[in-house]
Design an enzyme around this catalytic site. Sequence first.
Site, PDB file in Angstrom:
ATOM      1  N   GLY A  79       0.832  -1.218   0.000  1.00  0.00           N
ATOM      2  CA  GLY A  79       0.000   0.000   0.000  1.00  0.00           C
ATOM      3  C   GLY A  79       0.853   1.249   0.000  1.00  0.00           C
ATOM      4  O   GLY A  79       0.483   2.266   0.590  1.00  0.00           O
TER       5      GLY A  79
ATOM      6  N   ASP B  51       0.042  -7.754  -6.229  1.00  0.00           N
ATOM      7  CA  ASP B  51      -1.348  -7.740  -5.786  1.00  0.00           C
ATOM      8  C   ASP B  51      -1.342  -8.482  -4.443  1.00  0.00           C
ATOM      9  O   ASP B  51      -1.122  -9.699  -4.405  1.00  0.00           O
ATOM     10  CB  ASP B  51      -2.206  -8.471  -6.835  1.00  0.00           C
ATOM     11  CG  ASP B  51      -3.645  -8.673  -6.361  1.00  0.00           C
ATOM     12  OD1 ASP B  51      -3.971  -8.229  -5.245  1.00  0.00           O
ATOM     13  OD2 ASP B  51      -4.420  -9.292  -7.114  1.00  0.00           O
TER      14      ASP B  51
ATOM     15  N   ILE C 293      -6.141  10.873   9.759  1.00  0.00           N
ATOM     16  CA  ILE C 293      -4.775  11.362   9.535  1.00  0.00           C
ATOM     17  C   ILE C 293      -4.814  12.561   8.589  1.00  0.00           C
ATOM     18  O   ILE C 293      -5.447  12.495   7.525  1.00  0.00           O
ATOM     19  CB  ILE C 293      -3.876  10.264   8.894  1.00  0.00           C
ATOM     20  CG1 ILE C 293      -3.979   8.948   9.656  1.00  0.00           C
ATOM     21  CG2 ILE C 293      -2.433  10.753   8.772  1.00  0.00           C
ATOM     22  CD1 ILE C 293      -3.202   8.826  10.887  1.00  0.00           C
TER      23      ILE C 293
ATOM     24  N   LYS D 145     -11.577  -3.832  10.402  1.00  0.00           N
ATOM     25  CA  LYS D 145     -10.521  -3.407  11.338  1.00  0.00           C
ATOM     26  C   LYS D 145     -10.614  -4.215  12.642  1.00  0.00           C
ATOM     27  O   LYS D 145      -9.607  -4.690  13.154  1.00  0.00           O
ATOM     28  CB  LYS D 145     -10.608  -1.895  11.604  1.00  0.00           C
ATOM     29  CG  LYS D 145     -10.118  -1.044  10.437  1.00  0.00           C
ATOM     30  CD  LYS D 145      -8.664  -1.351  10.098  1.00  0.00           C
ATOM     31  CE  LYS D 145      -8.149  -0.676   8.862  1.00  0.00           C
ATOM     32  NZ  LYS D 145      -6.830  -1.117   8.423  1.00  0.00           N
TER      33      LYS D 145
ATOM     34  N   GLY E  70      -0.604   4.659  -1.024  1.00  0.00           N
ATOM     35  CA  GLY E  70      -1.707   5.209  -0.229  1.00  0.00           C
ATOM     36  C   GLY E  70      -1.271   6.390   0.633  1.00  0.00           C
ATOM     37  O   GLY E  70      -0.101   6.785   0.625  1.00  0.00           O
ATOM     38  N   GLN E  71      -2.221   6.935   1.383  1.00  0.00           N
ATOM     39  CA  GLN E  71      -1.947   8.157   2.158  1.00  0.00           C
ATOM     40  C   GLN E  71      -0.794   7.949   3.139  1.00  0.00           C
ATOM     41  O   GLN E  71       0.152   8.719   3.163  1.00  0.00           O
ATOM     42  CB  GLN E  71      -3.209   8.606   2.913  1.00  0.00           C
ATOM     43  CG  GLN E  71      -3.054   9.972   3.566  1.00  0.00           C
ATOM     44  CD  GLN E  71      -4.096  10.266   4.645  1.00  0.00           C
ATOM     45  OE1 GLN E  71      -4.816   9.360   5.081  1.00  0.00           O
ATOM     46  NE2 GLN E  71      -4.178  11.501   5.070  1.00  0.00           N
TER      47      GLN E  71
ATOM     48  N   TYR F 231     -15.790  -1.216   6.823  1.00  0.00           N
ATOM     49  CA  TYR F 231     -14.395  -0.881   7.133  1.00  0.00           C
ATOM     50  C   TYR F 231     -14.090  -1.176   8.613  1.00  0.00           C
ATOM     51  O   TYR F 231     -13.104  -1.830   8.943  1.00  0.00           O
ATOM     52  CB  TYR F 231     -14.170   0.601   6.822  1.00  0.00           C
ATOM     53  CG  TYR F 231     -12.834   1.156   7.229  1.00  0.00           C
ATOM     54  CD1 TYR F 231     -11.654   0.704   6.655  1.00  0.00           C
ATOM     55  CD2 TYR F 231     -12.754   2.192   8.178  1.00  0.00           C
ATOM     56  CE1 TYR F 231     -10.425   1.253   7.019  1.00  0.00           C
ATOM     57  CE2 TYR F 231     -11.537   2.744   8.537  1.00  0.00           C
ATOM     58  CZ  TYR F 231     -10.376   2.275   7.956  1.00  0.00           C
ATOM     59  OH  TYR F 231      -9.167   2.820   8.320  1.00  0.00           O
TER      60      TYR F 231
HETATM   61  C1  AKB Z   1     -11.485   6.939   7.556  1.00  0.00           C
HETATM   62  O1  AKB Z   1     -12.025   8.043   7.720  1.00  0.00           O
HETATM   63  O2  AKB Z   1     -12.035   5.979   7.020  1.00  0.00           O
HETATM   64  C2  AKB Z   1     -10.086   6.762   8.083  1.00  0.00           C
HETATM   65  C3  AKB Z   1     -10.038   6.207   9.460  1.00  0.00           C
HETATM   66  C4  AKB Z   1     -10.483   7.013  10.608  1.00  0.00           C
HETATM   67  O3  AKB Z   1      -9.628   5.102   9.643  1.00  0.00           O
HETATM   68  N1  AKB Z   1      -9.385   8.012   8.039  1.00  0.00           N
END
Ligand code: AKB
Length: 316
Positions: free
Chosen positions: A8, A53, A172, A146, A11-12, A142
Amino acid sequence: MKKILVTGSVGQIGSELVPVLREKYGSKNVVATVHKTMPSQEFLKSGPYEKVDTNNKEELVNVLKKYNIDTVFHMVGILSAVGEKKPDLAWKVNMESLKHVLDLAKEMKLKVFWPSSIAAFGPNTPKKETPQLTIMDPNTMYGITKYSGELLCNYYFQKYGVDVRSVRYPGIISWKTPPGGGTTDYAVAVFYEALKNKKYTFFVKKDTILPMMYMPDAIKAAIDIMESPIEKIKIRLSYNLAAISFSAEELAKEVKKYIPDLKYDFIPDERQKIADSWPASIDDSNARKDWNWKHKYGLAEMTKDMISNLKRELRK
Ligand code: AKB
């Protein structure tokens, strides 16, 4: 950490982590993986990179063997807002690649860093100074990936002794690479729009308070936890991590100090519901006690630094 792989890396966080790791451990010792999005020529020339990948275990094995990797920063991930639009993809990308990395870490004795998030918490989690051990009922795909990822990391440590370390990142804020598809993206977008157009519409309510962190602190946290002696790492789910908490309006006012004619308003969209399910502030005393975590940037310092760096970048 002698030979590092960063997944990644476009990514950011990955795109800023790679240069810092290369500076610290030597360019040739930090291998970046790229997949669909190609980074800049400058990035590609700064050290080794491979097209991988991470959902393909074979490709991962090949690159781990080719460079004799001993440490992986597994930064691949789909964020909250995109995850709500594409839940199947979020599960596939966030969970399958983590499982591959943990399986390979078990076989090849790799040390792993994996980022969790405040999204692992949910609507019934206490909102203020959220404790390390508390109710976890994430209601976004998401957040579910996590929290599931945390449980998986803990399992691989307890059962197989895999040295996997993790932090729950807040939103972030950074100026080098914009975030993509997160709920906390407004805290970055306001800087771009303020400098470019002198106006910004927040997609959350003005009193929405979320935990945030400036990128240099986020990078420092990843390196600090990975460099800590193993006996200092007492939590194998994921450490609460905090720096600053502010409302959307407080941020707007801080940015306005530098751009006095900034106009802003607040029109919440579907991301408000996600923001409302997350904590407003985090108790990260375990990280501070166990591996000496300290953040550097408050709201004022972060805003000043963001404005001066972005101003320069946007002039280019
Ligand atoms: C998001 O907003 O999805 C992320 C996070 C808080 O994990 N920046």
